[in-house]
Scaffold this motif. Structure first.
Motif, PDB file in Angstrom:
ATOM      1  N   LYS A  58       0.828  -1.204   0.000  1.00  0.00           N
ATOM      2  CA  LYS A  58       0.000   0.000   0.000  1.00  0.00           C
ATOM      3  C   LYS A  58       0.866   1.258   0.000  1.00  0.00           C
ATOM      4  O   LYS A  58       1.967   1.276   0.538  1.00  0.00           O
ATOM      5  N   ILE A  59       0.306   2.303  -0.603  1.00  0.00           N
ATOM      6  CA  ILE A  59       0.933   3.612  -0.533  1.00  0.00           C
ATOM      7  C   ILE A  59       0.547   4.267   0.794  1.00  0.00           C
ATOM      8  O   ILE A  59      -0.601   4.175   1.241  1.00  0.00           O
ATOM      9  N   LYS A  60       1.506   4.923   1.430  1.00  0.00           N
ATOM     10  CA  LYS A  60       1.242   5.667   2.670  1.00  0.00           C
ATOM     11  C   LYS A  60       1.298   7.156   2.323  1.00  0.00           C
ATOM     12  O   LYS A  60       2.374   7.691   2.054  1.00  0.00           O
ATOM     13  N   THR A  61       0.147   7.790   2.287  1.00  0.00           N
ATOM     14  CA  THR A  61       0.079   9.205   1.942  1.00  0.00           C
ATOM     15  C   THR A  61       0.263  10.044   3.206  1.00  0.00           C
ATOM     16  O   THR A  61      -0.504   9.915   4.164  1.00  0.00           O
ATOM     17  N   VAL A  62       1.275  10.896   3.201  1.00  0.00           N
ATOM     18  CA  VAL A  62       1.589  11.755   4.345  1.00  0.00           C
ATOM     19  C   VAL A  62       1.258  13.194   3.971  1.00  0.00           C
ATOM     20  O   VAL A  62       1.697  13.693   2.932  1.00  0.00           O
ATOM     21  N   ILE A  63       0.496  13.843   4.844  1.00  0.00           N
ATOM     22  CA  ILE A  63       0.004  15.186   4.541  1.00  0.00           C
ATOM     23  C   ILE A  63       0.304  16.153   5.680  1.00  0.00           C
ATOM     24  O   ILE A  63       0.182  15.808   6.859  1.00  0.00           O
ATOM     25  N   ALA A  64       0.690  17.378   5.311  1.00  0.00           N
ATOM     26  CA  ALA A  64       0.841  18.481   6.272  1.00  0.00           C
ATOM     27  C   ALA A  64       0.442  19.762   5.547  1.00  0.00           C
ATOM     28  O   ALA A  64       0.927  20.019   4.435  1.00  0.00           O
ATOM     29  N   HIS A  65      -0.417  20.556   6.158  1.00  0.00           N
ATOM     30  CA  HIS A  65      -0.824  21.799   5.491  1.00  0.00           C
ATOM     31  C   HIS A  65       0.201  22.895   5.744  1.00  0.00           C
ATOM     32  O   HIS A  65       0.746  23.022   6.838  1.00  0.00           O
ATOM     33  N   TYR A  66       0.463  23.689   4.704  1.00  0.00           N
ATOM     34  CA  TYR A  66       1.477  24.739   4.835  1.00  0.00           C
ATOM     35  C   TYR A  66       0.876  26.130   5.004  1.00  0.00           C
ATOM     36  O   TYR A  66       1.611  27.099   5.261  1.00  0.00           O
ATOM     37  N   ASP A  67      -0.422  26.272   4.875  1.00  0.00           N
ATOM     38  CA  ASP A  67      -1.028  27.582   5.102  1.00  0.00           C
ATOM     39  C   ASP A  67      -1.137  27.843   6.604  1.00  0.00           C
ATOM     40  O   ASP A  67      -1.121  26.905   7.410  1.00  0.00           O
ATOM     41  N   VAL A  68      -1.229  29.105   6.984  1.00  0.00           N
ATOM     42  CA  VAL A  68      -1.326  29.456   8.398  1.00  0.00           C
ATOM     43  C   VAL A  68      -2.537  30.357   8.629  1.00  0.00           C
ATOM     44  O   VAL A  68      -3.047  30.992   7.713  1.00  0.00           O
ATOM     45  N   PHE A  69      -2.975  30.389   9.881  1.00  0.00           N
ATOM     46  CA  PHE A  69      -4.109  31.234  10.248  1.00  0.00           C
ATOM     47  C   PHE A  69      -3.687  32.701  10.154  1.00  0.00           C
ATOM     48  O   PHE A  69      -2.611  33.075  10.637  1.00  0.00           O
ATOM     49  N   SER A  79       3.701  25.065  10.584  1.00  0.00           N
ATOM     50  CA  SER A  79       5.019  25.238   9.972  1.00  0.00           C
ATOM     51  C   SER A  79       6.025  24.179  10.418  1.00  0.00           C
ATOM     52  O   SER A  79       6.858  23.737   9.631  1.00  0.00           O
ATOM     53  N   PHE A  80       5.938  23.780  11.681  1.00  0.00           N
ATOM     54  CA  PHE A  80       6.900  22.811  12.199  1.00  0.00           C
ATOM     55  C   PHE A  80       6.804  21.483  11.447  1.00  0.00           C
ATOM     56  O   PHE A  80       7.821  20.909  11.046  1.00  0.00           O
ATOM     57  N   ALA A  81       5.591  20.979  11.267  1.00  0.00           N
ATOM     58  CA  ALA A  81       5.423  19.701  10.559  1.00  0.00           C
ATOM     59  C   ALA A  81       5.933  19.810   9.129  1.00  0.00           C
ATOM     60  O   ALA A  81       6.566  18.879   8.607  1.00  0.00           O
ATOM     61  N   VAL A  82       5.687  20.945   8.483  1.00  0.00           N
ATOM     62  CA  VAL A  82       6.171  21.159   7.119  1.00  0.00           C
ATOM     63  C   VAL A  82       7.697  21.181   7.107  1.00  0.00           C
ATOM     64  O   VAL A  82       8.343  20.559   6.252  1.00  0.00           O
ATOM     65  N   PHE A  83       8.278  21.880   8.050  1.00  0.00           N
ATOM     66  CA  PHE A  83       9.732  21.995   8.178  1.00  0.00           C
ATOM     67  C   PHE A  83      10.377  20.610   8.300  1.00  0.00           C
ATOM     68  O   PHE A  83      11.326  20.282   7.577  1.00  0.00           O
ATOM     69  N   VAL A  84       9.854  19.775   9.203  1.00  0.00           N
ATOM     70  CA  VAL A  84      10.418  18.444   9.417  1.00  0.00           C
ATOM     71  C   VAL A  84      10.217  17.566   8.184  1.00  0.00           C
ATOM     72  O   VAL A  84      11.115  16.808   7.784  1.00  0.00           O
ATOM     73  N   LEU A  85       9.062  17.672   7.562  1.00  0.00           N
ATOM     74  CA  LEU A  85       8.807  16.874   6.360  1.00  0.00           C
ATOM     75  C   LEU A  85       9.744  17.257   5.215  1.00  0.00           C
ATOM     76  O   LEU A  85      10.175  16.394   4.445  1.00  0.00           O
ATOM     77  N   MET A  86      10.067  18.540   5.106  1.00  0.00           N
ATOM     78  CA  MET A  86      11.012  18.971   4.078  1.00  0.00           C
ATOM     79  C   MET A  86      12.374  18.313   4.289  1.00  0.00           C
ATOM     80  O   MET A  86      13.014  17.840   3.336  1.00  0.00           O
ATOM     81  N   VAL A 140      -2.262  12.421   8.453  1.00  0.00           N
ATOM     82  CA  VAL A 140      -2.219  13.880   8.487  1.00  0.00           C
ATOM     83  C   VAL A 140      -1.474  14.310   9.754  1.00  0.00           C
ATOM     84  O   VAL A 140      -1.875  13.946  10.865  1.00  0.00           O
ATOM     85  N   PHE A 141      -0.394  15.062   9.583  1.00  0.00           N
ATOM     86  CA  PHE A 141       0.381  15.536  10.730  1.00  0.00           C
ATOM     87  C   PHE A 141       0.148  17.030  10.910  1.00  0.00           C
ATOM     88  O   PHE A 141       0.402  17.832  10.006  1.00  0.00           O
ATOM     89  N   ASP A 142      -0.362  17.389  12.088  1.00  0.00           N
ATOM     90  CA  ASP A 142      -0.756  18.770  12.347  1.00  0.00           C
ATOM     91  C   ASP A 142      -0.373  19.138  13.788  1.00  0.00           C
ATOM     92  O   ASP A 142      -0.690  18.386  14.713  1.00  0.00           O
ATOM     93  N   CYS A 143       0.302  20.261  13.957  1.00  0.00           N
ATOM     94  CA  CYS A 143       0.706  20.739  15.293  1.00  0.00           C
ATOM     95  C   CYS A 143       1.588  19.715  16.004  1.00  0.00           C
ATOM     96  O   CYS A 143       1.248  19.209  17.078  1.00  0.00           O
ATOM     97  N   MET A 144       2.740  19.436  15.412  1.00  0.00           N
ATOM     98  CA  MET A 144       3.669  18.433  15.935  1.00  0.00           C
ATOM     99  C   MET A 144       4.849  19.039  16.675  1.00  0.00           C
ATOM    100  O   MET A 144       5.787  18.331  17.032  1.00  0.00           O
ATOM    101  N   GLY A 145       4.831  20.348  16.951  1.00  0.00           N
ATOM    102  CA  GLY A 145       6.027  21.022  17.416  1.00  0.00           C
ATOM    103  C   GLY A 145       6.193  21.248  18.907  1.00  0.00           C
ATOM    104  O   GLY A 145       7.152  21.876  19.334  1.00  0.00           O
TER     105      GLY A 145
END
Length: 267
Positions: A58-69, A79-86, A140-145
């Motif tokens: 199976k494919i494991k789809t990993v998602i993190a949103h890069y937009d901010v409030f 931003s933290f989850a995006v930073f680590v994923l990069m 979905v990874f959100d607020c991991m920092g």
């Protein structure tokens, strides 16, 4: 990537063009990262070499949103989850074996307050459905920092779920529990949270789970008194800044991603 790079990423001047920031960083590492335009949202898709995928699994789809409030630095959200994923992408592109990881940086998660249909991941999930991509494992990874306790977000589900979707959600949650338990030495919890990009996938019939992070003292206080974690109080405010992030979060999140890339589930 250095601390200065991260400060640049959080700078308000960068907020207006985060898409280019992410693409440029990945392109500099020899990684193609085209944009998927959907309903006015710009999602960034990481193109790994085909030889890093095995069709048996199976494919494991990993998602993190890069937009901010609007008006918030968005250091933890998201931003933290995006930073680590990069950083993770730069490492993953170099492996010689297969990982079956698909990574998408999504746009428009913060639009979800106006309804799931307005959330950026909703139209993206619609595309998955049209293409018949309904058996993925979507993380979905959100607020991991902040903190060292990984959290499975408990979300209210519709009363009448299709049996296939209900089964898929249970299997994905069980698998995620094992993943977080292994990464954290058994210290993980399941707590009611707001929906993230997982909502758009679930309503389109695709199993998806949201994972977050909290400090241990906030988890204990919530379990004993039901008090809303301070970390969540900071979200969507000026307090969601780099000073309130924690080093151990980086190490644990990266470990979670490594373990996930090593997992293989037969189709």
């Amino acid at each position: 990537m250095t601390k200065e790079d991260y400060k640049d990423f959080l700078d308000f001047l960068c907020v207006s063009d985060r898409k280019s920031f992410i693409q440029d960083y990945l392109n500099e590492g020899g990684i193609d990262a085209p944009v998927i335009q959907k309903e006015g949202k710009s999602h960034i898709y990481v193109k790994f070499p085909l030889e890093q995928y095995n069709p048996l699994f199976k494919i494991k789809t990993v998602i993190a949103h890069y937009d901010v409030f609007p008006g918030s630095p968005g250091a933890n959200d998201n931003s933290f989850a995006v930073f680590v994923l990069m950083l993770f992408v730069r490492q993953l592109i170099k492996i010689s074996g297969t990982h079956n990881i698909r990574i998408i940086f999504t746009d428009g998660e913060e639009s979800g307050g106006d309804g799931i249909n307005e959330q950026g991941a909703f139209s993206l999930a619609q595309t998955f459905k049209k293409l018949g991509i309904t058996e993925d494992e979507v993380y979905v990874f959100d607020c991991m920092g902040r903190g060292s306790i990984p959290i499975i977000c408990e979300n209210p589900l519709p009363e009448k779920l299709p049996s296939r979707l209900a089964k898929g959600l249970i299997e994905l949650e069980n698998k995620t529990e094992k993943l977080l338990k292994s990464a954290s030495g058994g210290k993980w919890f399941k707590i009611p949270c707001s929906y993230s990009d997982n909502a758009g996938f679930i309503v389109n019939g695709i199993p998806a789970i949201a994972v977050s992070m909290l400090p241990s003292d906030e988890v204990n206080e919530y379990l004993h008194s039901g008090l809303k974690p301070k970390t969540w109080e900071m979200l969507h405010s000026r307090e969601d800044n780099a000073e309130n992030l924690t080093v151990q979060s980086f190490e644990l999140f990266f470990k979670i991603l490594i373990l996930l890339s090593n997992q293989k589930t037969l189709r």
